[in-house]
Design a protein around this motif. Sequence first.
Motif, PDB file in Angstrom:
ATOM      1  N   GLU B  76      67.489  38.832  39.925  1.00 31.24           N
ATOM      2  CA  GLU B  76      68.407  39.979  40.281  1.00 31.24           C
ATOM      3  C   GLU B  76      67.815  40.867  41.115  1.00 31.24           C
ATOM      4  OE1 GLU B  76      67.762  38.744  37.194  1.00 31.24           O
ATOM      5  OE2 GLU B  76      69.528  38.277  36.229  1.00 31.24           O
ATOM      6  N   GLY B  77      66.445  40.743  41.122  1.00 31.10           N
ATOM      7  CA  GLY B  77      65.727  41.718  42.109  1.00 31.10           C
ATOM      8  C   GLY B  77      65.717  41.353  43.467  1.00 31.10           C
ATOM      9  N   MET B  78      66.263  40.114  43.764  1.00 32.88           N
ATOM     10  CA  MET B  78      66.091  39.624  45.303  1.00 32.88           C
ATOM     11  C   MET B  78      66.926  40.399  46.316  1.00 32.88           C
ATOM     12  SD  MET B  78      63.655  37.226  45.402  1.00 32.88           S
ATOM     13  CE  MET B  78      64.078  36.281  46.971  1.00 32.88           C
ATOM     14  N   GLU B  79      68.293  40.592  45.550  1.00 31.13           N
ATOM     15  CA  GLU B  79      69.045  41.342  46.406  1.00 31.13           C
ATOM     16  C   GLU B  79      68.783  42.813  46.760  1.00 31.13           C
ATOM     17  OE1 GLU B  79      73.027  40.429  44.805  1.00 31.13           O
ATOM     18  OE2 GLU B  79      74.115  41.441  46.450  1.00 31.13           O
ATOM     19  N   ASP B  80      69.374  43.475  47.599  1.00 34.95           N
ATOM     20  CA  ASP B  80      69.107  44.892  47.862  1.00 34.95           C
ATOM     21  C   ASP B  80      70.118  45.438  48.685  1.00 34.95           C
ATOM     22  OD1 ASP B  80      68.956  44.316  50.622  1.00 34.95           O
ATOM     23  OD2 ASP B  80      66.857  44.869  50.972  1.00 34.95           O
ATOM     24  N   GLU B  81      70.218  46.643  48.884  1.00 36.02           N
ATOM     25  CA  GLU B  81      71.616  47.517  49.311  1.00 36.02           C
ATOM     26  C   GLU B  81      72.261  46.765  50.423  1.00 36.02           C
ATOM     27  OE1 GLU B  81      67.821  49.275  50.944  1.00 36.02           O
ATOM     28  OE2 GLU B  81      68.372  49.141  48.909  1.00 36.02           O
ATOM     29  N   LYS B  82      71.298  46.215  51.170  1.00 36.33           N
ATOM     30  CA  LYS B  82      71.724  45.456  52.514  1.00 36.33           C
ATOM     31  C   LYS B  82      72.474  44.274  52.109  1.00 36.33           C
ATOM     32  CE  LYS B  82      67.657  45.685  54.364  1.00 36.33           C
ATOM     33  NZ  LYS B  82      66.477  45.219  55.118  1.00 36.33           N
ATOM     34  N   GLY B  83      72.294  43.608  50.951  1.00 37.67           N
ATOM     35  CA  GLY B  83      73.005  42.365  50.519  1.00 37.67           C
ATOM     36  C   GLY B  83      72.091  41.496  50.218  1.00 37.67           C
ATOM     37  N   LEU B  84      72.352  40.158  50.322  1.00 42.08           N
ATOM     38  CA  LEU B  84      71.446  38.951  49.746  1.00 42.08           C
ATOM     39  C   LEU B  84      70.108  39.125  50.466  1.00 42.08           C
ATOM     40  CD1 LEU B  84      73.696  35.948  49.757  1.00 42.08           C
ATOM     41  CD2 LEU B  84      73.049  37.342  47.713  1.00 42.08           C
ATOM     42  N   CYS B 102      68.681  25.444  38.621  1.00 44.03           N
ATOM     43  CA  CYS B 102      67.629  25.441  39.161  1.00 44.03           C
ATOM     44  C   CYS B 102      67.250  26.457  40.250  1.00 44.03           C
ATOM     45  CB  CYS B 102      67.132  24.058  39.722  1.00 44.03           C
ATOM     46  SG  CYS B 102      67.646  23.594  41.234  1.00 44.03           S
ATOM     47  N   ILE B 103      68.314  27.127  40.689  1.00 44.81           N
ATOM     48  CA  ILE B 103      68.115  27.761  42.015  1.00 44.81           C
ATOM     49  C   ILE B 103      67.585  29.119  41.735  1.00 44.81           C
ATOM     50  CG2 ILE B 103      69.603  28.924  43.869  1.00 44.81           C
ATOM     51  CD1 ILE B 103      69.436  25.980  43.972  1.00 44.81           C
ATOM     52  N   PRO B 104      67.682  29.771  40.681  1.00 43.07           N
ATOM     53  CA  PRO B 104      67.002  30.984  40.654  1.00 43.07           C
ATOM     54  C   PRO B 104      65.503  30.945  40.539  1.00 43.07           C
ATOM     55  CG  PRO B 104      68.707  30.938  38.857  1.00 43.07           C
ATOM     56  CD  PRO B 104      68.562  29.515  39.619  1.00 43.07           C
ATOM     57  N   GLY B 105      64.868  29.691  40.058  1.00 38.33           N
ATOM     58  CA  GLY B 105      63.561  29.419  40.107  1.00 38.33           C
ATOM     59  C   GLY B 105      63.099  28.885  41.215  1.00 38.33           C
ATOM     60  N   MET B 106      63.795  28.343  42.018  1.00 32.83           N
ATOM     61  CA  MET B 106      63.720  27.761  43.378  1.00 32.83           C
ATOM     62  C   MET B 106      63.517  29.069  44.161  1.00 32.83           C
ATOM     63  SD  MET B 106      63.693  24.365  43.814  1.00 32.83           S
ATOM     64  CE  MET B 106      63.934  22.945  43.108  1.00 32.83           C
ATOM     65  N   VAL B 107      64.433  30.020  44.091  1.00 33.92           N
ATOM     66  CA  VAL B 107      64.630  31.023  45.240  1.00 33.92           C
ATOM     67  C   VAL B 107      63.110  31.925  44.892  1.00 33.92           C
ATOM     68  CG1 VAL B 107      65.453  32.996  45.752  1.00 33.92           C
ATOM     69  CG2 VAL B 107      66.918  31.030  45.463  1.00 33.92           C
ATOM     70  N   LEU B 108      62.699  31.972  43.675  1.00 33.70           N
ATOM     71  CA  LEU B 108      61.556  32.772  43.456  1.00 33.70           C
ATOM     72  C   LEU B 108      60.406  32.054  43.851  1.00 33.70           C
ATOM     73  CD1 LEU B 108      62.689  34.215  40.305  1.00 33.70           C
ATOM     74  CD2 LEU B 108      62.335  35.493  42.325  1.00 33.70           C
ATOM     75  N   SER B 109      60.311  30.516  43.571  1.00 31.92           N
ATOM     76  CA  SER B 109      59.154  29.901  44.234  1.00 31.92           C
ATOM     77  C   SER B 109      59.069  29.702  45.719  1.00 31.92           C
ATOM     78  CB  SER B 109      59.100  28.203  43.820  1.00 31.92           C
ATOM     79  OG  SER B 109      58.967  28.202  42.268  1.00 31.92           O
ATOM     80  N   ALA B 110      60.140  29.555  46.315  1.00 31.62           N
ATOM     81  CA  ALA B 110      60.096  29.716  47.770  1.00 31.62           C
ATOM     82  C   ALA B 110      59.591  31.250  48.068  1.00 31.62           C
ATOM     83  CB  ALA B 110      61.655  29.719  48.382  1.00 31.62           C
ATOM     84  N   LYS B 111      60.148  32.418  47.555  1.00 33.36           N
ATOM     85  CA  LYS B 111      59.587  33.689  48.050  1.00 33.36           C
ATOM     86  C   LYS B 111      58.126  33.828  47.830  1.00 33.36           C
ATOM     87  CE  LYS B 111      60.394  38.432  47.710  1.00 33.36           C
ATOM     88  NZ  LYS B 111      58.829  38.893  47.780  1.00 33.36           N
TER      89      LYS B 111
END
Lengths: 324, 158
Positions: B76-84, B102-111
């Motif tokens: 939920e903290g990945m998106e900011d006021e500019k969007g995704l 699996c995608i939330p976990g994938m996105v955070l591992s990618a970050k």
Amino acid sequence: MKKRGFGYGCIFYGTGYGNGFPDISRSIAELDTKGHINIYVGATEVGQGAKTILGQIAAEALDVPVEIVTLIHEDTSITPDAGTAAASRQTYNTGNAVKISAEELKKEIIVVAKGLLNEDHLEISNGVIRSNTSDKTLTLKDIAEASGGGFLRKDGIFQANTTEMDPETGQGNPYWPYTINAYAVEVEVDTTTGIVDIIRAACSQDVGRAINPSLVEGQIDGGFAMGLGYAIFEDINLDKGRIKHNRFTNYLIPTALDMPEIEKIIVEDPESTGPFGAKGIGEPVMIAAAPAILNAIYDAVGVRLTEIPVTPEKLLKALKKREG
Amino acid sequence: MKTINVKINGENYTREINEDMRLLDFIRDELKLYGTKEGCGEGECGACTVIMDGVTVNSCMVMAFQANNKEILTIEGMEDEKGLHPIQQAFLDEGAVQCGFCIPGMVLSAKALLDKNPKPSRKEIKEGISGNLCRCTGYNKIVDSIEKASQYLEGEDQ
């Protein structure tokens, strides 16, 4: 020692429930008061992309921008039954039902437009109703308002062609249509550890016609990964009806490191009964992977494994047996 | 009961919790942030991945009290006021999402990977997400999208 080998797997697979079981999809296409299109289907989106391609099919059949099509699905209180998201049948079966309902709605829109414009030769082009003989046009919103602010709705029903096989002769028409593919893999077998590594793969998949090529590629990748797990990793280890490998520490599924790069070849040979020629590929994309991998292991080390998964233990045992 | 202070997605939370509460349950049940998923519940699948003080953790294997005075990032903290976030945008652009579990976990591992290694090789990307299991996608389009995210982030920096 590490040894490499190539292997191929080819399959054909009948999609749909088959063997005479009634295989019916229903759809409703609606023009709402804003001049937008709503498609109601009971089809379930499980990540395979049904929601995306059914909207594309409706937009194509009506000749309207895909952005004004909303797919309303999975809510059984308002959607007609489109059967299960199983048997690789949603693209073909429900796709056909959606196409029929959209075509029926298009006819109805033209009937209303003829009355409004007093013209006979009308068509819808990119969401606008145009006359072929004059420069008169109407919007879909005009049609919605002219039909009393009510909703124009049309049903579409599609039943797949399937008959039960004759138990005596084995003849009949159990499935329609069939999907075909051919996979090739290169493996590297470590003869000391028995570990099989998939180096690369090429997957050619007949799809009839790719409604959405990116989704087809995603299905091929996913199917190959499942086939790879099936071939060399995934062992539920049943013991007196109990699954002994019941956690990811012992029931291994492929990780990103186990997946090879895949050259994906989409073969388009339109199916005459499919929506815009399309066929289903959900299950077929998985099936050729295991035979291709087992053939490649045979090519690499000369042992023919007939039981899956080919775990390192089984492969070492087979290699030892051959050496006698 | 124990009182903890946690900063999640930039906001400070002070809560009284049971000592045996997992971080995953704190995030989902206490803070109602349902983007973090529970898969296996034993640290094998990565569906519950969050970033804690810059490092990915399986939130099913961390006790909530261990997050005291820590900073956590969830999907939920990945998106900011500019969007995704560019990583999320890249996943959409490459068609990397199928069922999505699996995608939330994938996105955070990618970050976490791209924060440390902004231009990873495909091998390094595969290593970076090897703790996140996916049953649908076969990973290749996820690897493609992390490569693309690396380009998007490089473009943002310039």
